[in-house]
Design a protein around this motif. Structure first.
Motif, PDB file in Angstrom:
ATOM      1  N   ASP A   1       5.345   6.586  11.868  1.00  0.00           N
ATOM      2  CA  ASP A   1       6.546   6.593  11.020  1.00  0.00           C
ATOM      3  C   ASP A   1       7.431   5.398  11.354  1.00  0.00           C
ATOM      4  O   ASP A   1       7.969   4.731  10.459  1.00  0.00           O
TER       5      ASP A   1
ATOM      6  N   VAL B   1       8.251  10.675   4.910  1.00  0.00           N
ATOM      7  CA  VAL B   1       7.673   9.417   5.396  1.00  0.00           C
ATOM      8  C   VAL B   1       6.438   9.689   6.247  1.00  0.00           C
ATOM      9  O   VAL B   1       5.438   8.968   6.170  1.00  0.00           O
TER      10      VAL B   1
ATOM     11  N   LEU C   1      -1.653   6.142   5.777  1.00  0.00           N
ATOM     12  CA  LEU C   1      -1.843   4.713   6.031  1.00  0.00           C
ATOM     13  C   LEU C   1      -2.279   4.422   7.465  1.00  0.00           C
ATOM     14  O   LEU C   1      -2.425   3.262   7.863  1.00  0.00           O
TER      15      LEU C   1
ATOM     16  N   ARG D   1       0.864   4.263  -2.687  1.00  0.00           N
ATOM     17  CA  ARG D   1       0.662   5.668  -2.299  1.00  0.00           C
ATOM     18  C   ARG D   1       1.781   6.537  -2.879  1.00  0.00           C
ATOM     19  O   ARG D   1       1.533   7.667  -3.321  1.00  0.00           O
TER      20      ARG D   1
ATOM     21  N   LEU E   1       6.013   2.067  10.012  1.00  0.00           N
ATOM     22  CA  LEU E   1       6.136   1.996   8.555  1.00  0.00           C
ATOM     23  C   LEU E   1       7.574   1.675   8.157  1.00  0.00           C
ATOM     24  O   LEU E   1       7.822   0.818   7.300  1.00  0.00           O
TER      25      LEU E   1
ATOM     26  N   ALA F   1      11.997   3.477   4.496  1.00  0.00           N
ATOM     27  CA  ALA F   1      10.859   4.061   3.792  1.00  0.00           C
ATOM     28  C   ALA F   1      11.262   5.281   2.969  1.00  0.00           C
ATOM     29  O   ALA F   1      10.797   5.470   1.846  1.00  0.00           O
TER      30      ALA F   1
ATOM     31  N   TYR G   1       3.114   9.866   4.395  1.00  0.00           N
ATOM     32  CA  TYR G   1       2.581   8.578   3.955  1.00  0.00           C
ATOM     33  C   TYR G   1       2.102   7.733   5.134  1.00  0.00           C
ATOM     34  O   TYR G   1       1.105   7.012   5.044  1.00  0.00           O
ATOM     35  N   ALA G   2       2.807   7.849   6.258  1.00  0.00           N
ATOM     36  CA  ALA G   2       2.380   7.129   7.457  1.00  0.00           C
ATOM     37  C   ALA G   2       0.997   7.600   7.891  1.00  0.00           C
ATOM     38  O   ALA G   2       0.144   6.803   8.294  1.00  0.00           O
TER      39      ALA G   2
ATOM     40  N   LYS H   1       0.832  -1.206   0.000  1.00  0.00           N
ATOM     41  CA  LYS H   1       0.000   0.000   0.000  1.00  0.00           C
ATOM     42  C   LYS H   1       0.870   1.261   0.000  1.00  0.00           C
ATOM     43  O   LYS H   1       0.547   2.256  -0.661  1.00  0.00           O
ATOM     44  N   PHE H   2       1.973   1.207   0.745  1.00  0.00           N
ATOM     45  CA  PHE H   2       2.906   2.339   0.802  1.00  0.00           C
ATOM     46  C   PHE H   2       3.475   2.636  -0.588  1.00  0.00           C
ATOM     47  O   PHE H   2       3.492   3.790  -1.040  1.00  0.00           O
ATOM     48  N   LYS H   3       3.903   1.588  -1.295  1.00  0.00           N
ATOM     49  CA  LYS H   3       4.447   1.777  -2.640  1.00  0.00           C
ATOM     50  C   LYS H   3       3.389   2.344  -3.593  1.00  0.00           C
ATOM     51  O   LYS H   3       3.678   3.175  -4.443  1.00  0.00           O
TER      52      LYS H   3
END
Length: 221
Positions: A198, A187, A194, A176, A201, A213, A190-191, A172-174
């Protein structure tokens, strides 16, 4: 490991997998001019700019359009090459793309990366047919560069299981990053998207991909 066991050939006509004394892993880069690739009797169409990682367990066929131009490359690698120390920390090696038999490991290349990959494989093709000094080091360096490009495009969704929450979070991180990289560069952003910290993640990315990350964000930028 001997470089002589590595084989490469342009895709100029219909190609079918063959069994050999030493089973080869096949890295198939498809450029253009392919009707479809058939893997274990399943047809995959619209595969331009794709790289397939095929184990010796796969039966595959490449059906080409009626053109004499090259439609990509087939790179045949013995297991000993994949065990080379420089490749061990790469994500494609860690998750064993070449050992997946339940799903077809495949990545898609962007136009910019496609041109670089083409240059790398053309140089490999040339080097493998020469006896230049330091040839082996050059071949391994080109292979490593190619794997690094593939590594950056890894889609770990193929390897996600229902109980692997950390891998799912990294996927999911990739995704985003792909969507928001021009907007968010840290980071923490994005944390927040999600709904995790941090620290967590970073922990997940480190465990799943062996990096942090921030490096994924920087790589995309």
């Amino acid at each position: 490991m001997t470089i002589q066991t590595i084989k490469i050939s342009p895709i100029l006509k219909k190609v079918t997998s063959k069994r050999s004394v030493e089973d080869y892993y096949t890295l198939c880069w498809i450029q253009n001019g392919i009707k479809y690739i058939e893997i274990n009797k399943i047809k995959y169409k619209n595969v331009s700019n794709s790289v397939f990682f095929l184990t010796p367990d796969f039966d595959w066929k490449i059906h080409k359009n009626g053109t004499s131009a090259s439609s990509g490359y087939l790179l045949y690698l013995p297991k000993s090459v994949l065990e080379y120390p420089a490749f061990k920390n790469l994500h494609i090696t860690q998750v064993r793309f070449f050992k997946s038999i339940d799903e077809i490991p495949k990545i898609n290349l962007s136009p910019g990366i496609e041109k670089r990959v083409q240059s790398i494989l053309e140089m490999l093709d040339e080097l493998l047919s020469t006896n230049l000094p330091h040839r082996e080091e050059a071949i391994l360096s080109l292979l490593n560069t190619f794997f690094v490009y593939c590594d950056g495009k890894c889609n770990i969704k193929t390897f996600i299981s229902d109980n692997n929450q950390k891998a799912a979070l990294v996927y999911k991180f990739k995704k985003r990053i792909d969507k928001h990289f021009s907007e968010y560069h840290e980071v923490s952003a994005y944390a927040q998207l999600l709904y995790v910290s941090d620290k967590y993640l970073n922990e997940c990315v480190k465990e799943v991909l062996g990096t942090n990350a921030k490096s994924l964000i920087d790589e995309k930028l």
